[in-house]
Scaffold this motif. Structure first.
Motif, PDB file in Angstrom:
ATOM      1  N   ALA A  20      -6.509   2.912 -49.182  1.00  0.00           N
ATOM      2  CA  ALA A  20      -5.988   1.670 -49.744  1.00  0.00           C
ATOM      3  C   ALA A  20      -6.734   1.227 -51.002  1.00  0.00           C
ATOM      4  O   ALA A  20      -6.384   0.221 -51.606  1.00  0.00           O
ATOM      5  CB  ALA A  20      -6.055   0.568 -48.690  1.00  0.00           C
ATOM      6  N   THR A  21      -7.787   1.956 -51.400  1.00  0.00           N
ATOM      7  CA  THR A  21      -8.532   1.583 -52.591  1.00  0.00           C
ATOM      8  C   THR A  21      -7.613   1.549 -53.803  1.00  0.00           C
ATOM      9  O   THR A  21      -6.759   2.411 -53.983  1.00  0.00           O
ATOM     10  CB  THR A  21      -9.675   2.592 -52.827  1.00  0.00           C
ATOM     11  N   ALA A  22      -7.815   0.569 -54.662  1.00  0.00           N
ATOM     12  CA  ALA A  22      -6.962   0.432 -55.844  1.00  0.00           C
ATOM     13  C   ALA A  22      -7.110   1.652 -56.743  1.00  0.00           C
ATOM     14  O   ALA A  22      -8.198   2.214 -56.884  1.00  0.00           O
ATOM     15  CB  ALA A  22      -7.347  -0.833 -56.599  1.00  0.00           C
ATOM     16  N   PRO A  23      -6.024   2.084 -57.375  1.00  0.00           N
ATOM     17  CA  PRO A  23      -6.092   3.229 -58.287  1.00  0.00           C
ATOM     18  C   PRO A  23      -7.054   2.968 -59.446  1.00  0.00           C
ATOM     19  O   PRO A  23      -7.213   1.845 -59.909  1.00  0.00           O
ATOM     20  CB  PRO A  23      -4.649   3.373 -58.775  1.00  0.00           C
ATOM     21  N   ARG A  24      -7.680   4.026 -59.915  1.00  0.00           N
ATOM     22  CA  ARG A  24      -8.561   3.936 -61.071  1.00  0.00           C
ATOM     23  C   ARG A  24      -7.720   3.835 -62.347  1.00  0.00           C
ATOM     24  O   ARG A  24      -6.599   4.325 -62.408  1.00  0.00           O
ATOM     25  CB  ARG A  24      -9.456   5.171 -61.171  1.00  0.00           C
ATOM     26  N   PRO A  25      -8.256   3.217 -63.396  1.00  0.00           N
ATOM     27  CA  PRO A  25      -7.517   3.135 -64.662  1.00  0.00           C
ATOM     28  C   PRO A  25      -7.336   4.515 -65.288  1.00  0.00           C
ATOM     29  O   PRO A  25      -8.221   5.364 -65.213  1.00  0.00           O
ATOM     30  CB  PRO A  25      -8.420   2.249 -65.537  1.00  0.00           C
ATOM     31  N   LEU A  26      -6.206   4.732 -65.914  1.00  0.00           N
ATOM     32  CA  LEU A  26      -5.968   5.980 -66.622  1.00  0.00           C
ATOM     33  C   LEU A  26      -6.928   6.103 -67.800  1.00  0.00           C
ATOM     34  O   LEU A  26      -7.190   5.135 -68.516  1.00  0.00           O
ATOM     35  CB  LEU A  26      -4.526   6.043 -67.128  1.00  0.00           C
ATOM     36  N   GLY A  27      -7.461   7.302 -68.001  1.00  0.00           N
ATOM     37  CA  GLY A  27      -8.302   7.572 -69.155  1.00  0.00           C
ATOM     38  C   GLY A  27      -9.677   6.949 -69.111  1.00  0.00           C
ATOM     39  O   GLY A  27     -10.397   6.951 -70.125  1.00  0.00           O
ATOM     40  N   VAL A 136       6.344  17.962 -70.439  1.00  0.00           N
ATOM     41  CA  VAL A 136       5.298  17.868 -69.424  1.00  0.00           C
ATOM     42  C   VAL A 136       4.692  16.468 -69.467  1.00  0.00           C
ATOM     43  O   VAL A 136       4.115  16.056 -70.475  1.00  0.00           O
ATOM     44  CB  VAL A 136       4.210  18.941 -69.653  1.00  0.00           C
ATOM     45  N   ASP A 137       4.831  15.738 -68.355  1.00  0.00           N
ATOM     46  CA  ASP A 137       4.338  14.365 -68.300  1.00  0.00           C
ATOM     47  C   ASP A 137       2.890  14.279 -67.858  1.00  0.00           C
ATOM     48  O   ASP A 137       2.205  13.298 -68.169  1.00  0.00           O
ATOM     49  CB  ASP A 137       5.201  13.542 -67.338  1.00  0.00           C
ATOM     50  N   ALA A 138       2.403  15.278 -67.121  1.00  0.00           N
ATOM     51  CA  ALA A 138       1.020  15.241 -66.633  1.00  0.00           C
ATOM     52  C   ALA A 138       0.617  16.625 -66.149  1.00  0.00           C
ATOM     53  O   ALA A 138       1.463  17.470 -65.826  1.00  0.00           O
ATOM     54  CB  ALA A 138       0.869  14.222 -65.503  1.00  0.00           C
ATOM     55  N   ASP A 160      -2.003  14.194 -76.230  1.00  0.00           N
ATOM     56  CA  ASP A 160      -1.889  12.936 -75.493  1.00  0.00           C
ATOM     57  C   ASP A 160      -1.306  13.141 -74.093  1.00  0.00           C
ATOM     58  O   ASP A 160      -1.013  12.167 -73.392  1.00  0.00           O
ATOM     59  CB  ASP A 160      -1.054  11.921 -76.274  1.00  0.00           C
ATOM     60  N   THR A 161      -1.153  14.405 -73.663  1.00  0.00           N
ATOM     61  CA  THR A 161      -0.686  14.674 -72.301  1.00  0.00           C
ATOM     62  C   THR A 161      -1.719  14.167 -71.297  1.00  0.00           C
ATOM     63  O   THR A 161      -2.898  14.533 -71.381  1.00  0.00           O
ATOM     64  CB  THR A 161      -0.476  16.183 -72.080  1.00  0.00           C
ATOM     65  N   PRO A 162      -1.345  13.332 -70.324  1.00  0.00           N
ATOM     66  CA  PRO A 162      -2.310  12.881 -69.321  1.00  0.00           C
ATOM     67  C   PRO A 162      -2.815  14.045 -68.466  1.00  0.00           C
ATOM     68  O   PRO A 162      -2.020  14.816 -67.908  1.00  0.00           O
ATOM     69  CB  PRO A 162      -1.506  11.884 -68.480  1.00  0.00           C
ATOM     70  N   LEU A 163      -4.132  14.173 -68.383  1.00  0.00           N
ATOM     71  CA  LEU A 163      -4.775  15.176 -67.537  1.00  0.00           C
ATOM     72  C   LEU A 163      -5.493  14.472 -66.393  1.00  0.00           C
ATOM     73  O   LEU A 163      -6.238  13.517 -66.621  1.00  0.00           O
ATOM     74  CB  LEU A 163      -5.790  16.004 -68.329  1.00  0.00           C
ATOM     75  N   PHE A 164      -5.267  14.948 -65.167  1.00  0.00           N
ATOM     76  CA  PHE A 164      -5.972  14.449 -63.991  1.00  0.00           C
ATOM     77  C   PHE A 164      -6.895  15.563 -63.517  1.00  0.00           C
ATOM     78  O   PHE A 164      -6.431  16.646 -63.153  1.00  0.00           O
ATOM     79  CB  PHE A 164      -4.976  14.048 -62.899  1.00  0.00           C
ATOM     80  N   VAL A 165      -8.205  15.289 -63.536  1.00  0.00           N
ATOM     81  CA  VAL A 165      -9.182  16.349 -63.323  1.00  0.00           C
ATOM     82  C   VAL A 165     -10.267  15.878 -62.366  1.00  0.00           C
ATOM     83  O   VAL A 165     -10.454  14.675 -62.157  1.00  0.00           O
ATOM     84  CB  VAL A 165      -9.819  16.793 -64.661  1.00  0.00           C
ATOM     85  N   PRO A 166     -11.024  16.828 -61.784  1.00  0.00           N
ATOM     86  CA  PRO A 166     -12.137  16.450 -60.905  1.00  0.00           C
ATOM     87  C   PRO A 166     -13.271  15.774 -61.672  1.00  0.00           C
ATOM     88  O   PRO A 166     -13.442  15.968 -62.877  1.00  0.00           O
ATOM     89  CB  PRO A 166     -12.596  17.800 -60.332  1.00  0.00           C
TER      90      PRO A 166
END
Length: 342
Positions: A20-27, A136-138, A160-166
């Motif tokens: 339930a933790t709030a999502p982290r901000p993008l970038g 490609v959105d992400a 500017d493609t959003p990357l989600f990484v460890p």
């Protein structure tokens, strides 16, 4: 390496976030510890293991094991038409998927290169030509090994493609001029366009150079539509079998699809802790409680010694032995697609 069933201790002062933790901000630019070695499920191999591997020299299939290369499943087809309420997956090969979810197109561990460092050229073509991809959105990355983080492929993307990484991998991406890089710790999440990206643990490790062992984290991703009745897909990345699967299933109940690795497992004494074999993958599927399973991480690169066709044969045998419905095994050929819920 010997598998441990106890959860590794958390770093001092580090709380494990709840679902339930709030999502982290993008970038968001964050500061991380210098090492994530405390997250290892098992110790990395030492000199004795390396010596044995060099002595045995069995890290590629022999001539008999290569005879099935021409029969590897490859059947590219058109990408399914989707909208915001349609979820579909297309296997491009290895751990690379085109996931259409919530109106977004998401690539997982995209490797469109013919060759990666230290490995023979791919034995099957990429299942979808780059020019045929929708916008490609992400992109999600599971960890930094070369067969999962491919710099030549990422260079094809707009910066500017959003990357989600460890955690710990953001600097590598920003140095390549990507402007929206979101680093997450285990059990953290972020949101983009109505889709939630949850980063979850795996039994693996990270290393890209001689000096960066475990300097960044490793894990899998749960992609979920933020709407009533929305689909949720688990992408395992690269992992051995262990206790995390039950915990992921507990925190993310009702997964619609689990994309799980089934290849790169021989010699077993060397790879057991970091790569699931077909039987391990079925156990992981059961632990997760997912509705369906899609195998991956095989039929693309020669990373280990098992015969090239063996992963799928053993998977189908174990699936039947376990009594799971055949229609819930999405053993797609490279280039094929499946619409979730169909």
């Amino acid at each position: 390496m010997t598998e441990q069933t106890q959860r590794p201790p958390a770093r001092t002062g580090t709380a494990v976030p709840d679902r339930a933790t709030a999502p982290r901000p993008l970038g968001e630019v964050r500061v991380w510890p210098s090492t994530f070695a405390d997250r290892l499920t098992t110790p990395l191999p030492g000199i004795r293991g390396m010596t044995r591997l060099a002595r045995e020299g069995a890290m590629r299939p022999n001539a008999e094991g290569l005879r099935g290369v021409h029969r590897l499943p490859f059947a590219p087809g058109p990408l399914p038409v989707t909208d915001r309420t349609t979820t579909a997956v297309t296997w491009a090969g290895h751990a690379s998927w085109i996931v259409r979810i919530g109106g977004l197109t998401v690539l997982t561990d995209p490797v469109w290169s013919r060759r990666i460092l230290g490995t023979p050229a791919r034995i099957t073509p990429v299942g979808v030509r780059w020019e045929e991809l929708p916008h490609v959105d992400a992109v999600v990355i599971s960890h930094n090994h070369y067969d999962h983080l491919d710099a030549p492929t990422l260079r094809r993307l707009p910066r500017d493609t959003p990357l989600f990484v460890p955690a710990g991998l953001g600097l590598w991406c920003r140095r390549r001029r990507f402007t929206c890089v979101t680093e997450l710790d285990w059990w953290e999440s972020a949101e983009l366009g109505g889709v939630r990206f949850d980063f979850v643990p795996s039994h693996h490790w990270s290393k890209r150079t001689l000096t960066d062992t475990c300097r960044s984290l490793w894990g899998g991703w749960v992609l979920g539509e933020q709407r009533d009745g929305g689909q949720r897909i688990y992408f395992a990345g690269d992992t051995g079998y262990g206790h995390w699967f039950k915990e992921i299933g507990r925190r993310h109940p009702g997964l619609d699809l689990a994309m799980l690795p089934i290849g790169a497992y021989e010699p077993r004494w060397w790879l057991r802790d970091v790569h699931t074999d077909p039987e391990d993958a079925v156990r992981a599927y059961e632990d997760l409680g997912a509705r369906a399973m899609a195998p991956m991480h095989w039929a693309t690169f020669l990373l280990s010694a098992e015969p090239v066709l063996e992963p799928l044969t053993r998977l189908r045998t174990e699936w039947q032995r376990a009594g799971h419905p055949r229609e819930r095994l999405w053993d797609l050929p490279i280039g094929a697609s499946r619409v979730c819920g169909h």
